[in-house]
Design an enzyme around this catalytic site. Structure first.
Site, short mmCIF file in Angstrom:
data_model
loop_
_atom_site.label_atom_id
_atom_site.label_comp_id
_atom_site.label_asym_id
_atom_site.label_seq_id
_atom_site.Cartn_x
_atom_site.Cartn_y
_atom_site.Cartn_z
CG ASP A 15 -2.24 0.51 1.12
OD1 ASP A 15 -2.51 1.85 0.45
OD2 ASP A 15 -3.41 -0.27 1.58
CG HIS A 65 -0.60 1.51 -3.07
ND1 HIS A 65 -1.68 1.17 -3.20
CD2 HIS A 65 -0.08 0.68 -3.92
CE1 HIS A 65 -2.20 0.05 -3.49
NE2 HIS A 65 -1.04 -0.23 -4.52
#
Ligand code: NAG
Ligand code: NAG
Ligand code: NAG
Length: 399
Positions: free
Chosen positions: A216, A239
Site C-alpha cells: 500500500d 502505492h
C-alpha cells in the site's frame, strides 16, 4: 593553576559529565526470564516497567536471537529517556484471539517522552498467516498494526525493520518530534492495507535514509499531519508517498508543511500524490513541497486527485470541499508506467491555489502511446523550467 591546567581540568570535568549523562542502566529481558523461541511478553513488560521507573536513562535490551511476542503496550510516562534496543528477531503471534480486534496493534508505545527504538532487529508481523483469511471476509482493517506510536514526543526510531505487518506497519498518532532514520519496511507488493508509515495528528515527524517496500502507500499523511519531512527514502513496490485521503470525516485537522525531497520511487501505482474525497467535509492542505524525486516506472508519478472515489463509495458528482493551497512539484524526473504522467485534478468547488510545477521530465514507458501527457482541471499552475510532458496539455479525465 596555569591556564593550560585549568583548561585541561575543565575538559576532563566536561568529559566526566558527558560519560555520566550517557551511562544508561540496562534492563536485559534475559534477566527477567526472557528466552529464545518463547513468548517474551511478561519479561518485556517487567523490563520496560523497571526501565520506565529508572531514575537514570535506561535501555531495555532484547538481544540477538528469535523471540515470540504477544500483543504488548509499553506505556509511559517514564522518569527518564528510555531506549528499547531490539537486536533480535521478534515474531508476532498468530493466535485467533490476537486477530480482528478493532484498533489493535502488535507493539504499542504510548505516552513516552524521549523514546528510542533501535538495535538492528526485525519486527516480523507474520502477515502471511493472516492475509489468507482477510481477503475473503474483507476484515483486513481490524488486523493488528505492527508498531503504534501514540503520543510520543522527542523520539528516534532507527536501524529497525518492520516485516510483513498484518496491516499498516507503523502508525504515528498524536506525536511530536519523532524521527525515523535507517528504517526498513518490507512486505510483498500484493499484501493488502500494509501502508508503511501512516501519520495522523502529529507534528515534526522526520523520515530519512529509509527503505520502504510494501503493498500500500509507503508513507501516508492523514489529517493533522504538520511539519513532516521525508528525505532520502526509497519507496517501492507500493502505492507511493501520499497526502490523504482527506475529506471523508467531519472536523479533520489541516495538513500543512510537508516536504518530500531526494526520494526514489520505483514500480509503484502512484508517485507523489494528494488525494481527497468528493462530496466531502471541509478540510485544508497547504504548503507542500515535492522536490528532487526520481520516478522509475511509476503509475501517476505526479498526482492531485480531488475526485478520489475508489469502488464508487461516494457521490463523485459533488465536489471535494478540501482546499489545496501552495503546492510545489519541482525537479521530478524518470519514467511513468501510465500515459498520464502528471495529473492535477482539483475540485470544481474550490480550485487549487498556488500550485507550481518546475523541471518535470517524465517519459512513458509503454509502447501503446508515443508520449506522456499532463492533465489539469480547476487549477492554473505556475510553470517553470523544463516541462516534459508539456504542462496541462488537456483537462483531467475522471476514471
Ligand atoms: C527534523 O528535520 C528538521 C529539518 O532537517 C530538523 O530541524 C529537526 O530537528 C528534525 N527533527 C527530529 C525530531 O529529528
Ligand atoms: C539531496 O541530495 C543531494 C545530493 O546527494 C544533497 O546535496 C542534498 O543536500 C540532499 N538534500 C536533502 C534535503 O537531503
Ligand atoms: C534534481 O533531482 C535529482 C534527483 O534527486 C538530483 O540528482 C539533481 O541534483 C536535482 N537537480 C537540481 C538542479 O537540483
Amino acid at each position: 593553576m596555569g591556564k593550560l591546567n585549568m583548561a585541561t581540568m575543565l575538559l576532563m570535568l566536561s568529559l566526566l559529565f558527558v560519560s555520566i549523562a550517557k551511562a544508561e542502566t540496562v534492563f536485559d529481558i534475559r534477566s527477567y526470564g526472557g528466552k529464545p523461541n518463547r513468548d517474551i511478553l511478561l519479561p518485556l513488560l517487567d523490563a520496560f516497567g523497571d526501565a520506565c521507573e529508572s531514575p537514570t536513562p535506561s535501555k531495555v535490551l532484547i538481544p540477538k536471537g528469535t523471540f515470540l511476542l504477544s500483543q504488548v503496550s509499553l506505556d509511559g510516562p517514564c522518569r527518564k529517556p528510555v531506549e528499547v534496543q531490539v537486536q533480535g528477531n521478534l515474531i508476532a503471534q498468530t493466535e485467533p484471539e490476537d486477530l480482528n480486534q478493532e484498533d489493535s496493534s502488535w507493539i504499542t508505545f504510548d505516552h513516552i517522552d524521549h523514546l528510542t527504538l533501535s538495535g538492528g532487529g526485525t519486527l516480523d508481523g507474520q502477515g502471511p498467516k493472516a492475509w489468507g483469511t482477510c481477503g475473503k471476509d474483507s476484515d483486513c482493517n481490524n488486523l493488528p498494526i505492527n508498531l503504534m506510536f501514540n503520543t510520543i514526543t522527542n523520539g528516534i526510531v532507527q536501524d529497525v525493520t518492520s516485516k510483513d505487518s498484518k496491516q499498516v506497519h507503523v502508525n504515528v498518532l498524536g506525536s511530536k518530534n519523532l524521527a525515523f532514520q535507517r528504517f526498513t519496511i518490507s512486505a510483498p507488493e500484493d499484501s493488502i492495507n500494509t501502508v508503511g508509515i501512516l501519520i495522523g495528528k502529529s507534528t515534526a515527524i522526520n523520515i530519512t535514509d529509509s527503505n520502504i517496500a510494501t503493498g500500500d502507500e509507503c508513507i501516508s499523511m492523514g489529517d493533522g499531519s504538520q511539519d513532516i519531512t521525508v528525505t532520502k527514502v526509497t519507496c517501492g513496490p507500493g502505492h507511493g508517498i501520499s497526502v490523504g485521503n482527506l475529506g471523508k470525516y467531519e472536523n479533520e485537522e489541516p495538513v500543512s508543511a510537508v516536504s518530500v525531497r531526494n526520494c526514489t520511487i520505483s514500480g509503484t501505482t502512484n508517485g507523489v500524490s494528494i488525494k481527497t474525497w468528493p462530496a466531502s467535509f471541509e478540510g485544508s492542505v497547504s504548503n507542500m513541497l515535492f522536490e528532487d524525486i526520481i520516478m522509475n516506472n511509476v503509475g501517476n508519478p505526479v498526482l492531485i486527485d480531488q475526485v478520489y472515489c475508489p469502488g464508487n463509495q461516494c457521490n463523485a458528482k459533488l465536489p471535494s470541499r478540501v482546499k489545496i493551497n501552495n503546492v510545489r512539484f519541482k525537479n521530478i524526473s524518470g519514467t511513468s508506467s501510465t500515459p498520464v504522467a502528471v495529473k492535477l485534478s482539483c475540485s470544481s468547488g474550490i480550485q487549487c491555489q498556488g500550485v507550481e510545477i518546475a523541471d518535470i521530465d517524465l517519459t512513458y514507458t509503454g509502447d501503446d502511446a508515443p508520449e506522456a501527457v499532463s492533465q489539469c482541471s480547476n487549477v492554473q499552475p505556475k510553470i517553470s523550467g523544463k516541462m516534459n510532458p508539456p504542462a496541462c496539455s488537456s483537462p483531467a479525465t475522471t476514471p
